[in-house]
Enzyme design. Sequence first.
Site, mmCIF file in Angstrom:
data_model
loop_
_atom_site.group_PDB
_atom_site.id
_atom_site.type_symbol
_atom_site.label_atom_id
_atom_site.label_comp_id
_atom_site.label_asym_id
_atom_site.label_seq_id
_atom_site.Cartn_x
_atom_site.Cartn_y
_atom_site.Cartn_z
ATOM 1 C CG HIS A 131 -1.947 1.079 1.191
ATOM 2 N ND1 HIS A 131 -1.664 2.374 1.572
ATOM 3 C CD2 HIS A 131 -3.234 1.078 0.794
ATOM 4 C CE1 HIS A 131 -2.757 3.118 1.418
ATOM 5 N NE2 HIS A 131 -3.723 2.346 0.939
ATOM 6 C CD GLU A 133 -1.048 5.200 5.926
ATOM 7 O OE1 GLU A 133 -2.210 5.237 5.479
ATOM 8 O OE2 GLU A 133 -0.790 5.093 7.126
ATOM 9 C CB SER A 231 -6.466 0.763 2.841
ATOM 10 O OG SER A 231 -6.398 0.083 4.058
ATOM 11 C CG ASN A 232 -11.024 4.588 3.892
ATOM 12 O OD1 ASN A 232 -12.234 4.728 3.950
ATOM 13 N ND2 ASN A 232 -10.262 5.225 3.011
ATOM 14 C CB SER A 274 -10.681 8.287 -1.218
ATOM 15 O OG SER A 274 -10.847 6.894 -1.116
HETATM 16 S S1 SF4 Z 1 -7.798 11.446 7.655
HETATM 17 FE FE1 SF4 Z 1 -8.165 10.549 5.606
HETATM 18 S S2 SF4 Z 1 -6.272 10.910 4.459
HETATM 19 FE FE2 SF4 Z 1 -5.826 11.185 6.651
HETATM 20 S S3 SF4 Z 1 -5.098 9.219 7.349
HETATM 21 FE FE3 SF4 Z 1 -7.316 9.249 7.704
HETATM 22 S S4 SF4 Z 1 -8.222 8.335 5.869
HETATM 23 FE FE4 SF4 Z 1 -6.106 8.865 5.370
#
Ligand code: SF4
Length: 315
Positions: A131, A133, A231-232, A274
């Site tokens: 990923h 990140e 991912s989320n 997102s």
């Molecule tokens: S606030 Fe949004 S962009 Fe920031 S870490 Fe969480 S999911 Fe990722």
Amino acid sequence: MTSGKPPLHLLIAAPRGFCAGVDRAIKIVELAIERFGPPVYVRHEIVHNRFVVDRLRGLGAVFVKELDEVPDGRPVVFSAHGVPKVVPAAAEARGLDYLDATCPLVSKVHRQAERLIDAGRHIIFIGHAGHPEVVGTFGQVPAGSMTLVETVEDVALIDPADPANLSFLTQTTLSVDDTAAIVEALQARFPAILAPRSEDICYATSNRQAAVKAIAPHCDRMLIIGAPNSSNSLRLAEVAERQGVPARLIQRAAEIDWDWLGEPTTVGLTAGASAPEVLVREVVEVLAERFEVREEIGEHEPERMTFKLPRELVA
Ligand code: SF4
């Protein structure tokens, strides 16, 4: 007069959709296009959503995989997921104007990783291999100073050189429940392991998972708007399935599988961090073509998180 359509109770999770980090990253690209004029280059998808990426492309963003695809003299934006340190260093070496749209909550994990390495600790990082990140966070520290674990089973397989001198950190967009189980396994095997000062899984990830848990018991099916590489969003589908609700990840309303949806009494709907709200409304409208939809929004505390934009864009 009735419409003749079957009734559908549509339970919409809240909070859902855009988080503060995604909102900020998109604004950075928009402002960069205003400031520098098109094209503005963006390394990787700014956020994992095709609709968002296509809209920014229409405004003048050009998405590239690597920095060497950015021509000299053009500005480049780094995505919300964060980048290894070598990337801004390479941009500087080429004299490129660059803007870092890394979410501040990801940057916080980067700084923690640096501090732990400076303190001589080895880091166990809980995350998903490959990923962006994870690639970005590993790129903050020297090679070999961080070990990735993805599952509880991985915990039994790792073999750190100094088990008394470990810390752990996590990706920001993990499953809250899976991560708790992995942390428990780490603490059982390495009792001295140091936990992060505060939770690394971000507020948006945990709030969206809690919102799915709150509505799932009332739903026959759950639709999650999000990209297959988000991912989320993937975690939201898992959370619903674990509550016993069949769930599907869709990018747009056109991807709804009507045979799978069947004739449910109650459908749950949410969107990953997102995915913009316009896509939620699109799904509601498409459902309303086939059902007599009664919308209900899940109970929630409003999110008030916002992140500052880079000074050079707002000055
Ligand atoms: S606030 Fe949004 S962009 Fe920031 S870490 Fe969480 S999911 Fe990722």
